[in-house]
Design a protein around this motif. Structure first.
Motif, PDB file in Angstrom:
ATOM      1  N   SER A  16       0.946  -1.059  -0.141  1.00  0.00           N
ATOM      2  CA  SER A  16       0.121  -0.013   0.023  1.00  0.00           C
ATOM      3  C   SER A  16       0.881   1.457   0.018  1.00  0.00           C
ATOM      4  O   SER A  16       0.321   2.527  -0.159  1.00  0.00           O
ATOM      5  CB  SER A  16      -1.022   0.009   1.069  1.00  0.00           C
ATOM      6  N   ARG A  17       2.088   1.151   0.138  1.00  0.00           N
ATOM      7  CA  ARG A  17       2.855   2.474   0.391  1.00  0.00           C
ATOM      8  C   ARG A  17       3.575   2.792  -0.847  1.00  0.00           C
ATOM      9  O   ARG A  17       4.065   1.835  -1.690  1.00  0.00           O
ATOM     10  CB  ARG A  17       4.038   2.085   1.314  1.00  0.00           C
ATOM     11  N   GLU A  18       3.821   3.925  -1.120  1.00  0.00           N
ATOM     12  CA  GLU A  18       4.623   4.263  -2.397  1.00  0.00           C
ATOM     13  C   GLU A  18       6.199   4.505  -2.104  1.00  0.00           C
ATOM     14  O   GLU A  18       7.187   4.549  -3.234  1.00  0.00           O
ATOM     15  CB  GLU A  18       4.114   5.585  -2.827  1.00  0.00           C
ATOM     16  N   ASN A  19       6.743   4.408  -0.746  1.00  0.00           N
ATOM     17  CA  ASN A  19       8.064   4.587  -0.629  1.00  0.00           C
ATOM     18  C   ASN A  19       8.165   3.766   0.791  1.00  0.00           C
ATOM     19  O   ASN A  19       7.152   3.288   1.465  1.00  0.00           O
ATOM     20  CB  ASN A  19       8.623   5.981  -0.195  1.00  0.00           C
ATOM     21  N   ASN A  20       9.475   3.282   0.953  1.00  0.00           N
ATOM     22  CA  ASN A  20       9.648   2.352   2.287  1.00  0.00           C
ATOM     23  C   ASN A  20      10.552   3.372   3.418  1.00  0.00           C
ATOM     24  O   ASN A  20      11.611   3.900   2.982  1.00  0.00           O
ATOM     25  CB  ASN A  20      10.891   1.384   1.807  1.00  0.00           C
ATOM     26  N   GLU A  21       9.738   3.685   4.229  1.00  0.00           N
ATOM     27  CA  GLU A  21      10.285   4.493   5.356  1.00  0.00           C
ATOM     28  C   GLU A  21      10.917   3.639   6.480  1.00  0.00           C
ATOM     29  O   GLU A  21      11.516   3.940   7.514  1.00  0.00           O
ATOM     30  CB  GLU A  21       9.204   5.216   5.902  1.00  0.00           C
ATOM     31  N   ASP A  22      10.999   2.217   6.442  1.00  0.00           N
ATOM     32  CA  ASP A  22      11.744   1.443   7.296  1.00  0.00           C
ATOM     33  C   ASP A  22      13.309   1.494   7.028  1.00  0.00           C
ATOM     34  O   ASP A  22      13.695   1.559   5.737  1.00  0.00           O
ATOM     35  CB  ASP A  22      11.182   0.225   7.286  1.00  0.00           C
ATOM     36  N   SER A  23      13.995   1.031   7.996  1.00  0.00           N
ATOM     37  CA  SER A  23      15.594   0.795   7.725  1.00  0.00           C
ATOM     38  C   SER A  23      15.862  -0.533   8.717  1.00  0.00           C
ATOM     39  O   SER A  23      15.179  -0.550   9.839  1.00  0.00           O
ATOM     40  CB  SER A  23      16.369   1.986   8.107  1.00  0.00           C
ATOM     41  N   GLY A  24      16.634  -1.310   8.315  1.00  0.00           N
ATOM     42  CA  GLY A  24      17.370  -2.412   9.194  1.00  0.00           C
ATOM     43  C   GLY A  24      18.637  -2.422   9.046  1.00  0.00           C
ATOM     44  O   GLY A  24      19.339  -2.211   7.856  1.00  0.00           O
TER      45      GLY A  24
END
Length: 260
Positions: A16-24
């Motif tokens: 559902s998202r247009e970009n990835n705001e997670d980091s790992g």
């Protein structure tokens, strides 16, 4: 006994998202997950800034200084967020969760703020080793003191965070020292995984998949099958004997931090 960790990390934009705001991040001594927020670009900057700052910890650490070292690093990361916010007023609403573990043999420091989660699979049982910093959890705490929360209100507040890293003062994470055991499996994940995938399913996957990377692939796919309403990020660390462990290879950075 001389132990080390075998690790893997993965991140997916979701459905559902247009970009990835997670980091790992996953390395020989540090694993971490950060779930950014604050509108388009803000979440990416927040999570990648924090993970980028913490990566310097992935080096030899003194066992007696693990918690202090991790606490200082989190404070320094939060200070970097403050500087970014001052330089870029358009990112004033940004913030990020953080769940991180710093290792030295069997001793491991855990830092946690927000609603990303840490799980431990030990001897056939799954434990959640972090507490969500959400408003509904505060309501549940009040219920334990005799005040019964309204179910509708608790549901509405289930994703409202009262503690995050956002560059402001007094953003203290939960910090504690844990003792790892040979055979332990640790999972850190954003709520894009723990939301769509229930604890029983997480337990089944962690128990069934021998390789950390395979387990991560399955968990991410299950989150997508569950609708994938948010970005999905997971890091797994297995505690193994150092003398028989394969070369873990280079550290792995995923999500927004991998693009920074």
């Amino acid at each position: 006994m001389n132990v080390t960790i075998r690790y893997a990390a993965g991140s997916d934009i979701g459905c559902s998202r247009e970009n990835n705001e997670d980091s790992g991040y996953a390395g020989a001594r540090l694993i971490a997950v950060a779930d950014g927020m604050g509108g388009y670009a803000g979440g990416e900057v927040a999570s990648s800034t924090v993970i980028g700052s913490l990566r310097s910890l992935d080096a030899d650490a003194q066992p007696d200084d693990l918690v202090e070292s991790l606490g200082r690093a989190v404070a320094e990361a939060n200070e970097k967020l403050r500087i970014v916010r001052e330089e870029r007023p358009d990112l004033s609403r940004m913030g990020t969760t953080l769940t991180a573990m710093l290792w030295s043999g069997t001793r491991v420091a855990l830092a946690h703020i927000g609603d990303s989660r840490g799980y431990l699979l030990r001897e056939g049982e799954l434990f959640q080793i972090t507490q969500d910093h959400t408003m509904d959890q505060l309501l549940n705490a009040e219920a334990g003191e005799g005040q019964v929360p309204d179910p509708a209100e608790a549901s509405r507040l289930s994703h409202v965070l009262y503690r995050v890293l956002d560059g402001r003062e007094d953003r203290e994470p939960d910090l504690r020292l844990r003792e790892a055991r040979l055979g332990d499996r640790y999972l850190l994940c954003s709520d894009g995984l723990s939301g769509p995938v229930d604890a029983q399913t997480i337990y089944e996957v962690l128990s069934a998949e021998a390789e950390p990377s395979w387990a991560i692939q399955r968990l991410i796919q299950l989150a997508r099958d569950g609708g994938g309403p948010d970005n999905i990020t997971a890091v797994i660390a297995d505690v193994v004997e150092a003398d028989h462990a394969p070369d873990p290879g280079a550290p792995v950075t995923v999500g927004a931090a991998a693009q920074a």
